[in-house]
Write a protein that holds these residues in place. Structure first.
Motif, short mmCIF file in Angstrom:
data_model
loop_
_atom_site.label_atom_id
_atom_site.label_comp_id
_atom_site.label_asym_id
_atom_site.label_seq_id
_atom_site.Cartn_x
_atom_site.Cartn_y
_atom_site.Cartn_z
N GLU A 17 3.08 -14.03 -100.38
CA GLU A 17 1.80 -13.64 -99.80
C GLU A 17 1.44 -14.54 -98.61
N ALA A 18 1.68 -15.85 -98.75
CA ALA A 18 1.38 -16.77 -97.65
C ALA A 18 2.21 -16.44 -96.42
N VAL A 19 3.50 -16.13 -96.63
CA VAL A 19 4.37 -15.74 -95.51
C VAL A 19 3.88 -14.43 -94.90
N GLY A 20 3.46 -13.49 -95.77
CA GLY A 20 2.94 -12.22 -95.28
C GLY A 20 1.69 -12.40 -94.44
N LEU A 21 0.81 -13.31 -94.85
CA LEU A 21 -0.39 -13.61 -94.05
C LEU A 21 0.01 -14.16 -92.68
N ALA A 22 0.98 -15.07 -92.68
CA ALA A 22 1.42 -15.65 -91.41
C ALA A 22 2.06 -14.60 -90.50
N GLN A 23 2.85 -13.73 -91.09
CA GLN A 23 3.52 -12.69 -90.29
C GLN A 23 2.54 -11.64 -89.79
N ALA A 24 1.38 -11.55 -90.44
CA ALA A 24 0.37 -10.58 -90.00
C ALA A 24 -0.17 -10.92 -88.61
N ILE A 25 0.01 -12.17 -88.18
CA ILE A 25 -0.39 -12.53 -86.80
C ILE A 25 0.84 -12.95 -85.99
N ASP A 26 1.98 -12.34 -86.36
CA ASP A 26 3.21 -12.46 -85.57
C ASP A 26 3.72 -13.89 -85.43
N LEU A 27 3.60 -14.68 -86.47
CA LEU A 27 4.17 -16.02 -86.45
C LEU A 27 5.65 -15.96 -86.84
N ASP A 28 6.45 -16.81 -86.25
CA ASP A 28 7.88 -16.91 -86.57
C ASP A 28 8.06 -18.01 -87.62
N ILE A 29 8.35 -17.63 -88.85
CA ILE A 29 8.45 -18.59 -89.95
C ILE A 29 9.84 -19.24 -89.94
N VAL A 30 9.89 -20.52 -89.61
CA VAL A 30 11.18 -21.23 -89.55
C VAL A 30 11.50 -21.93 -90.86
N LEU A 34 1.67 -25.82 -88.86
CA LEU A 34 1.88 -26.01 -90.29
C LEU A 34 0.80 -25.23 -91.03
N ILE A 35 1.22 -24.32 -91.91
CA ILE A 35 0.28 -23.55 -92.71
C ILE A 35 0.36 -24.05 -94.15
N VAL A 36 -0.77 -24.48 -94.68
CA VAL A 36 -0.86 -24.95 -96.06
C VAL A 36 -1.70 -23.94 -96.84
N ASP A 37 -1.09 -23.26 -97.80
CA ASP A 37 -1.78 -22.20 -98.54
C ASP A 37 -2.68 -22.80 -99.63
N HIS A 38 -3.67 -23.53 -99.16
CA HIS A 38 -4.58 -24.21 -100.07
C HIS A 38 -5.76 -24.72 -99.22
N PRO A 39 -6.97 -24.79 -99.78
CA PRO A 39 -8.07 -25.35 -98.98
C PRO A 39 -7.81 -26.81 -98.65
N LEU A 40 -8.03 -27.18 -97.39
CA LEU A 40 -7.89 -28.57 -96.95
C LEU A 40 -9.24 -29.10 -96.54
N THR A 41 -9.50 -30.35 -96.89
CA THR A 41 -10.71 -30.99 -96.38
C THR A 41 -10.49 -31.30 -94.90
N PRO A 42 -11.55 -31.48 -94.14
CA PRO A 42 -11.38 -31.84 -92.73
C PRO A 42 -10.54 -33.09 -92.54
N VAL A 43 -10.72 -34.07 -93.43
CA VAL A 43 -9.94 -35.32 -93.32
C VAL A 43 -8.45 -35.03 -93.55
N GLN A 44 -8.14 -34.25 -94.57
CA GLN A 44 -6.74 -33.90 -94.85
C GLN A 44 -6.12 -33.14 -93.68
N GLN A 45 -6.88 -32.23 -93.11
CA GLN A 45 -6.36 -31.44 -91.99
C GLN A 45 -6.07 -32.35 -90.80
N ARG A 46 -7.00 -33.23 -90.49
CA ARG A 46 -6.83 -34.11 -89.33
C ARG A 46 -5.66 -35.07 -89.53
N ASN A 47 -5.56 -35.64 -90.74
CA ASN A 47 -4.47 -36.59 -91.02
C ASN A 47 -3.10 -35.91 -90.99
N LEU A 48 -3.02 -34.70 -91.51
CA LEU A 48 -1.75 -33.97 -91.47
C LEU A 48 -1.36 -33.62 -90.03
#
Length: 439
Positions: free
Chosen positions: A36-49, A85-99
């Motif tokens: 499902e996560a890959v399908g969501l990414a492909q829905a906006i034409d991302l190339d999954i490497v 980088l797509i993380v299929d989970h809610p991220l806090t702003p701090v986690q997003q920025r640090n990643l």
């Protein structure tokens, strides 16, 4: 095309719990979540490497993943030339920025990815406004909690921000002003929709809304029933804006059919709130078709998520008189699985067993139309109509809007037709005969 890496974190082994009932929720398989996560990414034409499932027993407040796993992900991104980088989970702003700092790539969590898809799919003014509102509310949360690095003294006079105001306060105010403006515009759209709904009620056509998990085949079914050309592709969130069409059912009952945005698990609450104007069509509907992709291994969990959102909207998901459960994509099942599922449906103990169909091939569509008509107009009842010689023009209409059982040609040139018809069809017959008699 943007190259992306998709990571699905698996947090522990405990089942998800329903916040309202406290009962365990059905867990999806890790593979299904990854698909499902890959399908969501492909829905906006991302190339999954690269795509991966990562077990996570000890989530880190700073980065979600442990330091070793973050380094591994960073190396995968670098070697694959990925920018996202797509993380299929809610991220806090701090986690997003640090990643983002650790991987040198843009990071999107599940909510951010869904917002990106919605932004691309919106076509009408209402859809665009709803997406913009959801996006601003998402940004506002990030701004309030994470942009402390922007704090600095900002001078200025009057409305530009007086001495001592920090940049973050200015940005927060600007976002809030945009949110208020969008809410006003959406309220105008909502009033227009209410007017349209009021007009429909003056001409009392019942409304039938199709709901279901995204990619269950709602738009394909809508097209099959209406002959409309709504976009229907095998992708998540292929359509976003609601579509309404008037349809006449086999025995003459006119209805308004509504195709709605697809539901999805863990849909953020502010997204549901933003799309409440659209989803009001579901709340107001006389009949709701809950469409399930019965070929999906996670169909039970998907159905649970749809029912939960219906409850959030104030709809009784257990009301069998109002909700028709429809099992779609039976053409994808082999004979053994199809027979087993149909037997399970027939023996489900429900007052109204699920209707099995294939929206793509048309199998079961007549049975579904009959169930819809019976729910709205009651069961077919016997009626006998006698047409005089100058009323023969009604014969074709009777054959198209009822089940003709027998026809008798009388000596005086009249014709007696015995048939079964719905209450709506009987009323229409009486109305047409009265008009002919007056004429």
């Amino acid at each position: 095309m943007t190259r992306a890496v998709v990571i699905v974190p698996l947090l522990g082994r405990s089942p998800r719990t329903d916040e309202d009932t406290g009962r365990p929720r059905l867990n999806r398989s890790p593979e299904a979540r990854l698909d499902e996560a890959v399908g969501l990414a492909q829905a906006i034409d991302l190339d999954i490497v690269h795509k991966a499932i990562v077990a996570l027993n000890d989530p880190r407040p700073a980065t979600l993943f442990g330091s070793g796993k973050v380094e591994e992900i960073a190396e995968i991104i670098k070697s694959g030339g990925a920018e996202l980088l797509i993380v299929d989970h809610p991220l806090t702003p701090v986690q997003q920025r640090n990643l983002e700092k650790a991987t040198d790539a843009k990071v999107l969590d599940r909510t951010g990815l869904i917002l990106e898809i919605f932004g691309e799919r919106a076509r009408t003014k209402e859809g665009t406004l709803q997406v913009d509102l959801a996006h601003l509310n998402y940004q506002k949360g990030r701004l309030v909690r994470s942009w402390t690095h922007l704090e600095r003294q900002r001078g200025g006079a009057g409305f530009l921000g007086g001495p001592g105001e920090t940049q973050i306060e200015s940005d927060r105010r600007a976002l809030q002003e945009k949110i208020i403006k969008l809410k006003r515009e959406l309220e105008t759209v909502r009033r227009t929709r209410d007017l349209h709904r009021a007009k429909r009620k003056k001409v009392p056509f019942p409304v039938v809304a199709i709901v279901g998990y995204t990619n269950a085949g709602k738009s394909t079914l809508f097209n099959r029933l209406t002959g409309a050309g709504v976009l229907a592709e095998d992708m998540l969130f292929a359509t976003l804006d609601p579509t309404l069409r008037r349809v006449r059912l086999p025995h003459g009952t006119p209805v308004i059919l509504s195709d709605t945005v697809g539901f999805i698990s863990d849909l953020p609450t502010h997204l549901i709130a933003a799309f409440r104007a659209t989803l009001e069509e579901v709340v107001e509907a006389d009949l709701i078709i809950h469409l399930r992709d019965i070929s999906d291994p996670d169909t039970a969990a998907q159905a649970e998520d749809v029912e939960r959102i219906l409850v959030d909207l104030g709809v009784d998901a257990s009301d069998e008189k109002r909700i028709i459960e429809v099992w779609n994509k039976i053409d994808r099942l082999d004979e053994g699985n199809r027979e087993r599922l149909l037997a399970d449906g027939a023996g489900s103990g429900k007052a109204s067993p699920p209707v099995a169909i294939s929206a793509i091939t048309g199998e079961g569509i007549d049975a579904l139309a009959a169930v819809i008509e019976e729910r709205l107009s009651g069961e077919l009842e016997p009626v006998t109509v006698t047409l005089t010689a100058d009323q023969m023009g009604l014969t074709d209409w009777l054959y198209r809007n009822g089940d003709v059982v027998a026809r008798t040609d009388n000596e005086d040139g009249s014709v007696s037709i015995s048939m079964k018809a719905t209450a709506a069809a009987r009323e229409e017959i009486e109305s047409r005969l009265r008009r002919d008699n007056k004429g």
